[in-house]
Design a protein around this motif. Structure first.
Motif, mmCIF file in Angstrom:
data_model
loop_
_atom_site.group_PDB
_atom_site.id
_atom_site.type_symbol
_atom_site.label_atom_id
_atom_site.label_comp_id
_atom_site.label_asym_id
_atom_site.label_seq_id
_atom_site.Cartn_x
_atom_site.Cartn_y
_atom_site.Cartn_z
ATOM 1 N N SER A 133 0.828 -1.210 0.000
ATOM 2 C CA SER A 133 0.000 0.000 0.000
ATOM 3 C C SER A 133 0.863 1.261 0.000
ATOM 4 C CB SER A 133 -0.923 -0.003 1.225
ATOM 5 O OG SER A 133 -1.756 -1.146 1.233
ATOM 6 N N LEU A 134 2.008 1.202 0.687
ATOM 7 C CA LEU A 134 2.900 2.360 0.733
ATOM 8 C C LEU A 134 3.476 2.668 -0.647
ATOM 9 C CD1 LEU A 134 4.323 4.503 2.430
ATOM 10 C CD2 LEU A 134 6.121 2.819 2.920
ATOM 11 N N LEU A 135 3.793 1.631 -1.415
ATOM 12 C CA LEU A 135 4.289 1.849 -2.773
ATOM 13 C C LEU A 135 3.238 2.538 -3.640
ATOM 14 C CD1 LEU A 135 6.188 -1.498 -3.456
ATOM 15 C CD2 LEU A 135 7.190 0.770 -3.236
ATOM 16 N N ILE A 136 2.004 2.067 -3.534
ATOM 17 C CA ILE A 136 0.925 2.695 -4.302
ATOM 18 C C ILE A 136 0.726 4.143 -3.867
ATOM 19 C CG2 ILE A 136 -1.531 2.583 -4.865
ATOM 20 C CD1 ILE A 136 -1.383 -0.417 -4.460
ATOM 21 N N MET A 186 4.770 16.770 -15.852
ATOM 22 C CA MET A 186 4.051 15.576 -16.287
ATOM 23 C C MET A 186 4.956 14.349 -16.226
ATOM 24 S SD MET A 186 0.964 16.464 -16.956
ATOM 25 C CE MET A 186 0.396 15.054 -17.891
ATOM 26 N N GLY A 187 6.236 14.529 -16.588
ATOM 27 C CA GLY A 187 7.179 13.423 -16.465
ATOM 28 C C GLY A 187 7.349 12.983 -15.026
ATOM 29 N N THR A 188 7.391 13.954 -14.119
ATOM 30 C CA THR A 188 7.465 13.637 -12.698
ATOM 31 C C THR A 188 6.265 12.821 -12.243
ATOM 32 O OG1 THR A 188 8.722 15.639 -12.232
ATOM 33 C CG2 THR A 188 7.577 14.627 -10.380
ATOM 34 N N ALA A 189 5.087 13.222 -12.701
ATOM 35 C CA ALA A 189 3.860 12.556 -12.283
ATOM 36 C C ALA A 189 3.807 11.118 -12.780
ATOM 37 C CB ALA A 189 2.648 13.343 -12.789
ATOM 38 N N PHE A 190 4.025 10.917 -14.053
ATOM 39 C CA PHE A 190 3.847 9.584 -14.631
ATOM 40 C C PHE A 190 4.995 8.643 -14.267
ATOM 41 C CE2 PHE A 190 1.179 12.114 -17.615
ATOM 42 C CZ PHE A 190 -0.018 11.487 -17.331
ATOM 43 N N SER A 191 6.202 9.148 -14.065
ATOM 44 C CA SER A 191 7.303 8.265 -13.676
ATOM 45 C C SER A 191 7.078 7.701 -12.276
ATOM 46 C CB SER A 191 8.628 9.027 -13.731
ATOM 47 O OG SER A 191 8.653 10.068 -12.776
ATOM 48 N N SER A 192 6.576 8.530 -11.367
ATOM 49 C CA SER A 192 6.304 8.045 -10.006
ATOM 50 C C SER A 192 5.185 7.012 -10.007
ATOM 51 C CB SER A 192 5.942 9.215 -9.093
ATOM 52 O OG SER A 192 7.012 10.128 -9.003
ATOM 53 N N SER A 193 4.152 7.244 -10.810
ATOM 54 C CA SER A 193 3.068 6.273 -10.910
ATOM 55 C C SER A 193 3.565 4.959 -11.477
ATOM 56 C CB SER A 193 1.949 6.826 -11.788
ATOM 57 O OG SER A 193 1.380 7.978 -11.224
ATOM 58 N N LEU A 194 4.408 5.036 -12.495
ATOM 59 C CA LEU A 194 4.950 3.833 -13.121
ATOM 60 C C LEU A 194 5.743 2.996 -12.132
ATOM 61 C CD1 LEU A 194 5.603 2.162 -15.692
ATOM 62 C CD2 LEU A 194 7.572 3.664 -16.030
ATOM 63 N N LEU A 195 6.661 3.616 -11.410
ATOM 64 C CA LEU A 195 7.495 2.865 -10.472
ATOM 65 C C LEU A 195 6.702 2.397 -9.260
ATOM 66 C CD1 LEU A 195 10.824 4.914 -10.569
ATOM 67 C CD2 LEU A 195 10.280 2.781 -11.713
ATOM 68 N N LEU A 197 3.370 1.699 -8.990
ATOM 69 C CA LEU A 197 2.474 0.592 -9.336
ATOM 70 C C LEU A 197 3.262 -0.654 -9.722
ATOM 71 C CD1 LEU A 197 -0.272 2.497 -11.364
ATOM 72 C CD2 LEU A 197 -0.376 1.690 -9.004
ATOM 73 N N GLY A 198 4.363 -0.458 -10.470
ATOM 74 C CA GLY A 198 5.188 -1.612 -10.827
ATOM 75 C C GLY A 198 5.802 -2.271 -9.605
ATOM 76 N N GLY A 199 6.285 -1.461 -8.666
ATOM 77 C CA GLY A 199 6.839 -2.019 -7.443
ATOM 78 C C GLY A 199 5.800 -2.754 -6.602
ATOM 79 N N SER A 200 4.577 -2.235 -6.571
ATOM 80 C CA SER A 200 3.521 -2.911 -5.811
ATOM 81 C C SER A 200 3.160 -4.252 -6.438
ATOM 82 C CB SER A 200 2.285 -2.013 -5.731
ATOM 83 O OG SER A 200 1.715 -1.826 -7.011
#
Length: 240
Positions: A133-136, A186-195, A197-200
């Motif tokens: 949950s923390l990763l998400i 926008m790059g900041t936003a989507f890169s954090s979401s990618l990592l 969700l992928g990590g979770s």
């Protein structure tokens, strides 16, 4: 009881596959990571800690299995010297009987011991679920942080845009240079979401495998203790 080595094999194989995929797309991942390296580094650290915790959940089963195997050989005196962690309620329940080289367990004691062991396992898995949950959460936090920066940057571009100039080329050049900062957000936003969700997803798969190992250990322990409890009950009924 099943051997947790098979679970460790599948967990390690999964991480190896993930590592190969990350190596194949290293350049895009590096670009995405550097877009917001502070948040992304924090996400990566949380992921590594979560992976270590899931592996620990499997490794702690080996001493418990050795304790059970040693106890079942009849050499109970040695087994009591090194008290296990997960099976501590069982070890204390059998402490008096094991010193007399006699193993007996009532039905009520069995239920109490199994509930205590199951509760200890659930406590370990709750930590892993928190890290998932923390990763998400960190991924979403980085997303909103980047979107907030994008909105502020767009606002600055609109405010600083001077439409009174006659040279529309300069106006367009100013608009073009001003939009670079919102695109970074926008790059900041989507890169954090990618990592995040992928990590979770990675940690979720490892948690499932660790849960399967714990469940197989618990089921084997329950079958063994249930057989012993039924035998004790029959002996007591015959005496009465």
């Amino acid at each position: 009881m099943s051997n947790p080595k098979h679970t460790l094999f599948w967990m390690t194989l999964f991480l190896a596959v993930v590592g190969v995929v990350c190596a194949l797309i290293y350049k895009p991942l590096q670009t995405a990571f550097m877009a917001n390296w502070v948040f992304n580094l924090l996400i990566l650290c949380v992921l590594l800690i979560g992976i270590a915790i899931t592996y620990r959940q499997v490794f702690v089963l080996f001493p418990e299995l050795r304790w059970v195997a040693q106890f079942r050989t009849g050499n109970a005196g040695l087994s009591v010297l090194q008290e296990p962690r997960l099976l501590k309620p069982l070890a204390r329940q059998l402490d008096d009987d094991s010193k007399r080289d006699r193993f007996s367990l009532s039905t009520m004691s069995l239920r109490t011991v199994l509930d205590a062991i199951h509760s200890r396992m659930d406590e370990q898995r709750e930590i892993t679920r928190y890290f998932i949950s923390l990763l998400i959460f960190l991924g979403l936090l980085g997303t909103f942080w980047g979107l907030l920066g994008t909105i502020n940057s767009v606002g600055e571009v609109i405010v600083n845009l001077d439409m009174g100039q006659e040279d529309f080329g300069e106006v367009f050049a100013g608009l073009q240079s001003g939009l670079l900062k919102p695109l970074e957000g926008m790059g900041t936003a989507f890169s954090s979401s990618l990592l995040g969700l992928g990590g979770s997803l990675v940690l979720g798969f490892l948690d499932i495998q660790a849960g399967h190992a714990q469940n197989r250990f618990y089921d084997g322990l329950e079958e063994w203790l249930t057989g012993v409890t039924n035998l004790v009950d029959r002996v007591d009924d015959a005496q009465h």
